[in-house]
Design a protein around this motif. Structure first.
Motif, PDB file in Angstrom:
ATOM      1  N   VAL A  52       0.854  -1.191   0.000  1.00  0.00           N
ATOM      2  CA  VAL A  52       0.000   0.000   0.000  1.00  0.00           C
ATOM      3  C   VAL A  52       0.890   1.241   0.000  1.00  0.00           C
ATOM      4  N   GLY A  53       0.590   2.160  -0.905  1.00  0.00           N
ATOM      5  CA  GLY A  53       1.354   3.397  -1.018  1.00  0.00           C
ATOM      6  C   GLY A  53       2.409   3.371  -2.116  1.00  0.00           C
ATOM      7  N   THR A  54       2.727   2.200  -2.654  1.00  0.00           N
ATOM      8  CA  THR A  54       3.672   2.128  -3.769  1.00  0.00           C
ATOM      9  C   THR A  54       3.065   2.865  -4.958  1.00  0.00           C
ATOM     10  N   ARG A  55       3.859   3.768  -5.558  1.00  0.00           N
ATOM     11  CA  ARG A  55       3.368   4.577  -6.684  1.00  0.00           C
ATOM     12  C   ARG A  55       4.286   4.420  -7.885  1.00  0.00           C
ATOM     13  N   TRP A  56       3.693   4.451  -9.081  1.00  0.00           N
ATOM     14  CA  TRP A  56       4.480   4.376 -10.300  1.00  0.00           C
ATOM     15  C   TRP A  56       3.752   5.044 -11.441  1.00  0.00           C
ATOM     16  N   GLU A  69      -0.123   6.945 -17.171  1.00  0.00           N
ATOM     17  CA  GLU A  69      -0.959   7.166 -15.991  1.00  0.00           C
ATOM     18  C   GLU A  69      -0.128   6.969 -14.732  1.00  0.00           C
ATOM     19  N   ASP A  70      -0.396   7.789 -13.722  1.00  0.00           N
ATOM     20  CA  ASP A  70       0.202   7.592 -12.405  1.00  0.00           C
ATOM     21  C   ASP A  70      -0.717   6.683 -11.611  1.00  0.00           C
ATOM     22  N   MET A  71      -0.133   5.656 -11.007  1.00  0.00           N
ATOM     23  CA  MET A  71      -0.920   4.635 -10.323  1.00  0.00           C
ATOM     24  C   MET A  71      -0.399   4.449  -8.912  1.00  0.00           C
ATOM     25  N   GLU A  72      -1.285   3.924  -8.036  1.00  0.00           N
ATOM     26  CA  GLU A  72      -0.909   3.698  -6.636  1.00  0.00           C
ATOM     27  C   GLU A  72      -1.606   2.455  -6.093  1.00  0.00           C
ATOM     28  N   VAL A  73      -0.841   1.660  -5.350  1.00  0.00           N
ATOM     29  CA  VAL A  73      -1.413   0.486  -4.701  1.00  0.00           C
ATOM     30  C   VAL A  73      -2.297   0.980  -3.553  1.00  0.00           C
ATOM     31  N   ALA A  74      -3.581   0.622  -3.585  1.00  0.00           N
ATOM     32  CA  ALA A  74      -4.538   1.049  -2.562  1.00  0.00           C
ATOM     33  C   ALA A  74      -4.769  -0.027  -1.512  1.00  0.00           C
ATOM     34  N   SER A  75      -4.665  -1.301  -1.909  1.00  0.00           N
ATOM     35  CA  SER A  75      -4.851  -2.384  -0.938  1.00  0.00           C
ATOM     36  C   SER A  75      -4.077  -3.616  -1.380  1.00  0.00           C
ATOM     37  N   VAL A  76      -3.656  -4.390  -0.381  1.00  0.00           N
ATOM     38  CA  VAL A  76      -2.958  -5.649  -0.641  1.00  0.00           C
ATOM     39  C   VAL A  76      -3.414  -6.647   0.409  1.00  0.00           C
ATOM     40  N   ASP A  77      -3.879  -7.792  -0.035  1.00  0.00           N
ATOM     41  CA  ASP A  77      -4.181  -8.928   0.833  1.00  0.00           C
ATOM     42  C   ASP A  77      -3.411 -10.114   0.234  1.00  0.00           C
ATOM     43  N   ALA A  78      -2.090 -10.067   0.432  1.00  0.00           N
ATOM     44  CA  ALA A  78      -1.197 -11.057  -0.185  1.00  0.00           C
ATOM     45  C   ALA A  78      -1.482 -12.442   0.379  1.00  0.00           C
ATOM     46  N   PRO A  79      -1.446 -13.431  -0.441  1.00  0.00           N
ATOM     47  CA  PRO A  79      -1.324 -13.464  -1.903  1.00  0.00           C
ATOM     48  C   PRO A  79      -2.670 -13.619  -2.596  1.00  0.00           C
ATOM     49  N   ARG A  80      -3.723 -13.003  -2.056  1.00  0.00           N
ATOM     50  CA  ARG A  80      -5.084 -13.208  -2.575  1.00  0.00           C
ATOM     51  C   ARG A  80      -5.598 -12.099  -3.477  1.00  0.00           C
ATOM     52  N   SER A  81      -5.336 -10.840  -3.101  1.00  0.00           N
ATOM     53  CA  SER A  81      -5.921  -9.754  -3.893  1.00  0.00           C
ATOM     54  C   SER A  81      -5.152  -8.456  -3.711  1.00  0.00           C
ATOM     55  N   THR A  82      -5.301  -7.593  -4.693  1.00  0.00           N
ATOM     56  CA  THR A  82      -4.703  -6.266  -4.638  1.00  0.00           C
ATOM     57  C   THR A  82      -5.564  -5.304  -5.448  1.00  0.00           C
ATOM     58  N   THR A  83      -5.522  -4.041  -5.075  1.00  0.00           N
ATOM     59  CA  THR A  83      -6.266  -2.995  -5.769  1.00  0.00           C
ATOM     60  C   THR A  83      -5.328  -1.830  -6.054  1.00  0.00           C
ATOM     61  N   VAL A  84      -5.438  -1.288  -7.254  1.00  0.00           N
ATOM     62  CA  VAL A  84      -4.628  -0.161  -7.701  1.00  0.00           C
ATOM     63  C   VAL A  84      -5.577   0.943  -8.154  1.00  0.00           C
ATOM     64  N   VAL A  85      -5.247   2.194  -7.825  1.00  0.00           N
ATOM     65  CA  VAL A  85      -6.087   3.322  -8.221  1.00  0.00           C
ATOM     66  C   VAL A  85      -5.303   4.292  -9.091  1.00  0.00           C
ATOM     67  N   ALA A  86      -6.049   5.014  -9.934  1.00  0.00           N
ATOM     68  CA  ALA A  86      -5.471   6.055 -10.787  1.00  0.00           C
ATOM     69  C   ALA A  86      -6.527   7.127 -11.008  1.00  0.00           C
ATOM     70  N   HIS A  87      -6.068   8.330 -11.248  1.00  0.00           N
ATOM     71  CA  HIS A  87      -6.954   9.461 -11.543  1.00  0.00           C
ATOM     72  C   HIS A  87      -6.387  10.143 -12.783  1.00  0.00           C
ATOM     73  N   SER A  88      -7.219  10.312 -13.808  1.00  0.00           N
ATOM     74  CA  SER A  88      -6.719  10.914 -15.031  1.00  0.00           C
ATOM     75  C   SER A  88      -7.852  11.531 -15.838  1.00  0.00           C
TER      76      SER A  88
END
Length: 160
Positions: A52-56, A69-88
């Protein structure tokens, strides 16, 4: 989902262990080697790994043009799920991966949701609603390509 949102879900079954699939989808630095649609990834800050908080900044080929696009990890439930957000361009995007172990390997599901940002103008909202079907179709195709390439990479690594 709100009336202005649209989403696309795509799944693929992979003959590889879930941890292999997880390692591929969370390897930002190797993403362009696995997915042909990603031209480059540039880390912007936050943690160096994948949390969470990793940006690229991700540059892809979309509709024959480069899109960044600039993206950011919003959630991580390793190794089951992850969510990434972007605004553009007046829109908010949420991409999520779910990794589900199966007896024969892993099911990888990706969900992409787009919606007008809270600060989007009325015209932007109207145009988003008008172009959503085209956007959803192109997005589904790109997602399927990404998942097929992840599948290929995971199955190659599992065969070693």
């Amino acid at each position: 989902m709100t009336k202005d949102e649209w989403s696309v879900d795509v799944s693929v079954d992979i003959e590889a262990p879930a941890d292999t699939v997880w390692a591929i989808i969370t390897d930002l630095d190797g993403a362009s080697e696995v997915m042909s649609g990603i031209l480059k990834v540039e880390r912007l800050g936050g943690p160096n790994g994948y949390e969470v908080g990793t940006r690229w900044r991700e540059t892809r080929k979309m509709f024959g043009k480069e899109a960044t696009e600039d993206m950011e990890v919003a959630s991580v439930d390793a190794p089951r799920s992850t969510t990434v957000v972007a605004h553009s361009h007046g829109a908010d995007y949420v991409s999520g991966f779910t990794v589900e172990p199966l007896a024969s390997g892993t099911r990888l599901t990706m969900r992409f949701t787009g919606s007008p940002s809270a600060d989007a103008s009325g015209f932007s909202r109207f145009m988003a609603k008008l172009t959503a079907p085209l956007g959803a179709s192109a997005t589904r195709k790109a997602m399927q390509t990404d998942l097929n390439e992840i599948k290929s990479a995971a199955e190659s690594r599992a065969a070693i």
